[in-house]
Design a protein around this motif. Sequence first.
Motif, PDB file in Angstrom:
ATOM      1  N   GLN A  61       0.838  -1.194   0.000  1.00 59.29           N
ATOM      2  CA  GLN A  61       0.000   0.000   0.000  1.00 59.29           C
ATOM      3  C   GLN A  61       0.876   1.249   0.000  1.00 59.29           C
ATOM      4  O   GLN A  61       0.454   2.322  -0.417  1.00 59.29           O
ATOM      5  N   THR A  62       2.117   1.084   0.479  1.00 60.01           N
ATOM      6  CA  THR A  62       3.098   2.160   0.502  1.00 60.01           C
ATOM      7  C   THR A  62       4.438   1.597   0.035  1.00 60.01           C
ATOM      8  O   THR A  62       4.604   0.395  -0.105  1.00 60.01           O
ATOM      9  N   GLY A  63       5.406   2.487  -0.209  1.00 59.62           N
ATOM     10  CA  GLY A  63       6.756   2.049  -0.518  1.00 59.62           C
ATOM     11  C   GLY A  63       7.059   1.970  -1.997  1.00 59.62           C
ATOM     12  O   GLY A  63       6.282   2.410  -2.856  1.00 59.62           O
ATOM     13  N   ASP A  64       8.224   1.383  -2.303  1.00 59.75           N
ATOM     14  CA  ASP A  64       8.768   1.372  -3.660  1.00 59.75           C
ATOM     15  C   ASP A  64       7.861   0.711  -4.695  1.00 59.75           C
ATOM     16  O   ASP A  64       7.896   1.055  -5.868  1.00 59.75           O
ATOM     17  N   LEU A  65       7.082  -0.281  -4.274  1.00 61.45           N
ATOM     18  CA  LEU A  65       6.244  -1.019  -5.225  1.00 61.45           C
ATOM     19  C   LEU A  65       4.759  -0.776  -4.997  1.00 61.45           C
ATOM     20  O   LEU A  65       3.923  -1.614  -5.339  1.00 61.45           O
ATOM     21  N   ALA A  66       4.430   0.388  -4.449  1.00 64.25           N
ATOM     22  CA  ALA A  66       3.023   0.683  -4.159  1.00 64.25           C
ATOM     23  C   ALA A  66       2.152   0.628  -5.404  1.00 64.25           C
ATOM     24  O   ALA A  66       0.952   0.324  -5.324  1.00 64.25           O
ATOM     25  N   PHE A  67       2.743   0.886  -6.578  1.00 57.81           N
ATOM     26  CA  PHE A  67       1.954   0.851  -7.812  1.00 57.81           C
ATOM     27  C   PHE A  67       1.461  -0.555  -8.142  1.00 57.81           C
ATOM     28  O   PHE A  67       0.497  -0.726  -8.905  1.00 57.81           O
ATOM     29  N   LEU A  68       2.113  -1.582  -7.566  1.00 52.32           N
ATOM     30  CA  LEU A  68       1.673  -2.956  -7.802  1.00 52.32           C
ATOM     31  C   LEU A  68       0.549  -3.379  -6.862  1.00 52.32           C
ATOM     32  O   LEU A  68      -0.119  -4.387  -7.105  1.00 52.32           O
ATOM     33  N   GLY A  69       0.341  -2.629  -5.797  1.00 54.37           N
ATOM     34  CA  GLY A  69      -0.638  -3.020  -4.800  1.00 54.37           C
ATOM     35  C   GLY A  69      -2.063  -3.131  -5.303  1.00 54.37           C
ATOM     36  O   GLY A  69      -2.734  -4.151  -5.073  1.00 54.37           O
ATOM     37  N   PRO A  70      -2.591  -2.120  -5.999  1.00 56.92           N
ATOM     38  CA  PRO A  70      -3.997  -2.183  -6.413  1.00 56.92           C
ATOM     39  C   PRO A  70      -4.390  -3.417  -7.217  1.00 56.92           C
ATOM     40  O   PRO A  70      -5.375  -4.082  -6.859  1.00 56.92           O
ATOM     41  N   PRO A  71      -3.669  -3.793  -8.276  1.00 59.64           N
ATOM     42  CA  PRO A  71      -4.094  -5.007  -8.988  1.00 59.64           C
ATOM     43  C   PRO A  71      -3.918  -6.280  -8.162  1.00 59.64           C
ATOM     44  O   PRO A  71      -4.692  -7.233  -8.323  1.00 59.64           O
ATOM     45  N   GLU A  72      -2.921  -6.299  -7.280  1.00 63.50           N
ATOM     46  CA  GLU A  72      -2.722  -7.492  -6.452  1.00 63.50           C
ATOM     47  C   GLU A  72      -3.847  -7.637  -5.427  1.00 63.50           C
ATOM     48  O   GLU A  72      -4.420  -8.728  -5.262  1.00 63.50           O
ATOM     49  N   PHE A  73      -4.177  -6.566  -4.726  1.00 65.07           N
ATOM     50  CA  PHE A  73      -5.301  -6.625  -3.783  1.00 65.07           C
ATOM     51  C   PHE A  73      -6.596  -6.985  -4.511  1.00 65.07           C
ATOM     52  O   PHE A  73      -7.400  -7.790  -4.020  1.00 65.07           O
ATOM     53  N   ALA A  74      -6.803  -6.386  -5.689  1.00 66.34           N
ATOM     54  CA  ALA A  74      -8.031  -6.652  -6.437  1.00 66.34           C
ATOM     55  C   ALA A  74      -8.106  -8.111  -6.873  1.00 66.34           C
ATOM     56  O   ALA A  74      -9.191  -8.713  -6.865  1.00 66.34           O
ATOM     57  N   GLY A  75      -6.966  -8.698  -7.247  1.00 69.35           N
ATOM     58  CA  GLY A  75      -6.949 -10.099  -7.631  1.00 69.35           C
ATOM     59  C   GLY A  75      -7.350 -11.007  -6.483  1.00 69.35           C
ATOM     60  O   GLY A  75      -8.126 -11.961  -6.655  1.00 69.35           O
ATOM     61  N   VAL A  76      -6.819 -10.712  -5.286  1.00 67.68           N
ATOM     62  CA  VAL A  76      -7.180 -11.490  -4.096  1.00 67.68           C
ATOM     63  C   VAL A  76      -8.668 -11.339  -3.792  1.00 67.68           C
ATOM     64  O   VAL A  76      -9.385 -12.318  -3.553  1.00 67.68           O
ATOM     65  N   LYS A  77      -9.152 -10.103  -3.815  1.00 62.17           N
ATOM     66  CA  LYS A  77     -10.545  -9.839  -3.457  1.00 62.17           C
ATOM     67  C   LYS A  77     -11.518 -10.491  -4.437  1.00 62.17           C
ATOM     68  O   LYS A  77     -12.557 -11.031  -4.024  1.00 62.17           O
ATOM     69  N   LEU A  78     -11.181 -10.436  -5.731  1.00 62.71           N
ATOM     70  CA  LEU A  78     -12.048 -11.070  -6.719  1.00 62.71           C
ATOM     71  C   LEU A  78     -12.143 -12.566  -6.468  1.00 62.71           C
ATOM     72  O   LEU A  78     -13.235 -13.152  -6.497  1.00 62.71           O
ATOM     73  N   ALA A  79     -11.010 -13.196  -6.204  1.00 62.41           N
ATOM     74  CA  ALA A  79     -11.019 -14.636  -5.938  1.00 62.41           C
ATOM     75  C   ALA A  79     -11.818 -14.965  -4.685  1.00 62.41           C
ATOM     76  O   ALA A  79     -12.618 -15.909  -4.670  1.00 62.41           O
TER      77      ALA A  79
END
Length: 426
Positions: A61-79
Amino acid sequence: MIRIAPLGRALAVAAAASLALTACGGGEDSAAPASSAPAAESSAPAAQGDGVLTLGALLPQTGDLAFLGPPEFAGVKLAVQEINDAGGVLGKPVTEIDTDSGDTKTDIASQSVDKLLQQKADAIIGAASSGVSKTVIDKITNAGVVHFSPANTSPEFTTYNDKGLYFRTAPSDVLQGRVLGDLIIQDGSDSVAILNRQDSYGTGLADEVEKSVTSGGGEVVAKTAYDPAAADFSADVSKIKAAKPKAIALIAFNETTKIIPELKKQGLGPDKVKIYFVDGNTADYSEDFPKGTLTGIKGTIPGAAAPDEFRKKILEVDPGLKDFTYGPESYDATNLIALAAEAAQDDSGKGIASKLVEISKGGEKCKDFKSCLDLLKAGKDIDYDGISGPVEFSDAGDPTEATIGVYQYGDDNKYKNVGYQAGKIS
């Protein structure tokens, strides 16, 4: 689709060679020397779980790879939504707990893992960064919990002593490094400079790119590791400039926004030298740079094309998504954990781990939780093939088949796919 001529050589990597090599991530710990225990056994032990599958999402949600967070969280939530719509796991709804993984400059991940363990998480999905995962893998696996990353690519995890509890749906950088190196050679650059983060992700991927470039007939004329927390990168870029490369592989995270202006300042912009990104920095920079700054730069990201139907569904979960990087891998990780718990009839970490390899190959193919669950209830062995591609685990918990996407930037500083390369690491 572009064709990378030497890739047949690259993808026929022998397991012995792959496992001997040292992503997405940083960190300087070295992996334990012993090979990991087999990730699965033919039969599950007596159930040890509490009957409720609890998943912890340890994602940025924060840090160097925060841009990867939204699709990853969304993938978990969809499943999780689809799993619960199908009746849940072992007859009960799956519980999902979201936490921040931060990055290696903070202790956020360790604190998040403590919270997840206190809330009796059976499996933890994350982190995106290999370096972050390395800071918490022992804490997670020592607790008997499955550690499952959708985005770790450091080769070090293949042989890490993880007690058979670590898995990932992203391929080792043994593959990404070879695809990128072959791409650079195919594009006509026989002298290459590598500028990489000084961490396990950066150095591991840099090594693989170097091997691919040299085996393809090129020369790595400079290989400079930089401190990602540095305020200034002028000295690092000067080292690269002195080598007079035809191409530069920039293995970075969000410090790319500082390095690119320095490269241009020293006459090494993409209009002068061919520049290549990797999964850690192939991102949307439309709001970071003037138009045309990145035109022509290419990048690589592990993962197959996300089907239109999946994109539509994941956008319903998060309408603000700008891209889908590692969203399919996160979705597949969640489904695999749930199906393994069903196969084991046990939601404990050890029960899940005992079935993950088994459900990923060798049985009747199925592509979503509901259809796979129906087969399991009918007493059949299943072979889950996911959105991210065929998911077949080695005994070490690594995918043995993978796809790497190749992307190119336009004048808008956004990237578009120009091809995919798929292959096996056997």
